[in-house]
Design an enzyme around this catalytic site. Structure first.
Site, short mmCIF file in Angstrom:
data_model
loop_
_atom_site.label_atom_id
_atom_site.label_comp_id
_atom_site.label_asym_id
_atom_site.label_seq_id
_atom_site.Cartn_x
_atom_site.Cartn_y
_atom_site.Cartn_z
N ASP A 1 -55.19 -27.04 26.29
CA ASP A 1 -55.14 -25.64 26.71
C ASP A 1 -53.75 -25.03 26.71
O ASP A 1 -53.60 -23.83 26.95
CB ASP A 1 -55.70 -25.51 28.13
CG ASP A 1 -54.72 -26.04 29.18
OD1 ASP A 1 -54.35 -25.27 30.08
OD2 ASP A 1 -54.31 -27.21 29.08
N ASP B 1 -56.30 -33.64 27.06
CA ASP B 1 -55.34 -33.15 28.04
C ASP B 1 -56.02 -33.20 29.41
O ASP B 1 -57.27 -33.23 29.49
CB ASP B 1 -54.94 -31.72 27.67
CG ASP B 1 -54.16 -31.02 28.76
OD1 ASP B 1 -53.15 -31.60 29.21
OD2 ASP B 1 -54.57 -29.92 29.17
N ASP C 1 -54.75 -31.30 32.89
CA ASP C 1 -54.74 -30.03 33.62
C ASP C 1 -55.16 -28.87 32.73
O ASP C 1 -54.62 -28.67 31.64
CB ASP C 1 -53.34 -29.77 34.18
CG ASP C 1 -52.94 -30.82 35.20
OD1 ASP C 1 -53.26 -30.63 36.38
OD2 ASP C 1 -52.35 -31.84 34.81
#
EC number: 3.6.1.-
Length: 272
Positions: free
Chosen positions: A212, A8, A10
């Site tokens: 996240d 991922d 961001d």
């Protein structure tokens, strides 16, 4: 040893200032030296990610738009998934009880109805930006996703409204606490990674992944080794309590973990 690493962006690979750290770039280069396939799996647009890869001279596969597009190392489109036109029409034309801003994506870019300069802070690294349009005149064909950005509590209430209107005709997920996404049914990073691994002749067991947010859930839960960031959404940690938690993105925790994995593969890891 894993043969593919999926990241991922961001809140995971990017630091809070939305830049890639030098340690992270060095570690990505080390992975390529070991012939480990790199894949960036992000909600960001393919146009932006292709620009970033070109600037960094990185060879990587791309899963963009939270799984709506998959591109090869050469930029060839391997997979696409769009919102049905009737779903896009309903979301764009309905009067929702929300203060959130609406953002529409297709292969030509990112579109919204008014200037919101604060949102561009997340794109300082690439310079990617929205185009201002009358959203009611947006072509309904080939819309990849629609996002709402705003206060989390407001978005949670909006999620209920959207589900009541759409039912099972779309997939709703939080890509961040302040971003609610409307995606095609069955569209997520995990499903897109399945398509990519089949293309490469790999299995999901051959993959490691880092994330996240709730848009990483399916990907993290399906690979051989999934890792949750220390700064992750609490909902993600609750959904996948069996997965290890590493450090914070501000400390380039992915690089920290992978350096240990490359140098001391048989020793236990501590995020400290």
């Amino acid at each position: 040893m894993a043969r593919l690493a999926a990241f991922d962006m961001d809140g995971t690979l990017l630091m809070p200032d939305h830049h890639l750290g030098e340690k992270t770039l060095s570690t990505l280069a080390r992975l390529r030296e070991r012939d480990i396939t790199l894949t960036f799996a992000t909600g960001r647009h393919a146009l932006e990610m292709q620009h970033i890869l070109g600037a960094l001279s990185l060879d990587a596969y791309l899963i963009t738009g939270n799984g709506t597009r998959v591109h090869s190392l050469e930029g060839e489109l391997l997979h696409r998934d769009d919102l049905p036109a009737d779903v896009a029409e309903l979301v764009l034309y309905q009067q929702w009880d929300t203060r959130a801003s609406m953002h529409i994506f297709n292969d030509d870019g990112w579109f919204t109805g008014k200037e919101i300069p604060a949102l561009l802070q997340a794109f300082v690294y690439s310079g990617f930006r929205y185009q201002i349009i009358d959203v009611k005149k947006m072509p309904l064909g080939s819309v990849t996703k629609i996002c709402f950005c705003g206060d989390h509590d407001d978005l949670t209430r909006l999620q209920i409204q959207l589900y009541e209107a759409l039912g099972e005709r779309a997939h709703l997920c939080f890509s961040a606490t302040d971003c609610l996404e409307v995606l095609p049914v069955g569209c997520n990073k995990g499903a897109a990674l399945t398509v990519l691994t089949q293309h490469l002749g790999l299995s999901l067991r051959d993959c490691m992944a880092f994330g996240d947010a709730m848009n990483d859930r399916e990907m993290l839960g399906s690979v051989g080794s999934g890792f949750i960031m220390g700064n992750a959404m609490p909902q993600l940690r609750a959904e996948l309590p069996h997965l290890p938690v590493i450090g914070h993105c501000r400390n380039q925790a992915v690089s920290h973990y992978l350096t240990h994995w490359l140098d001391y593969p048989h020793l236990p890891y501590s995020p400290e």
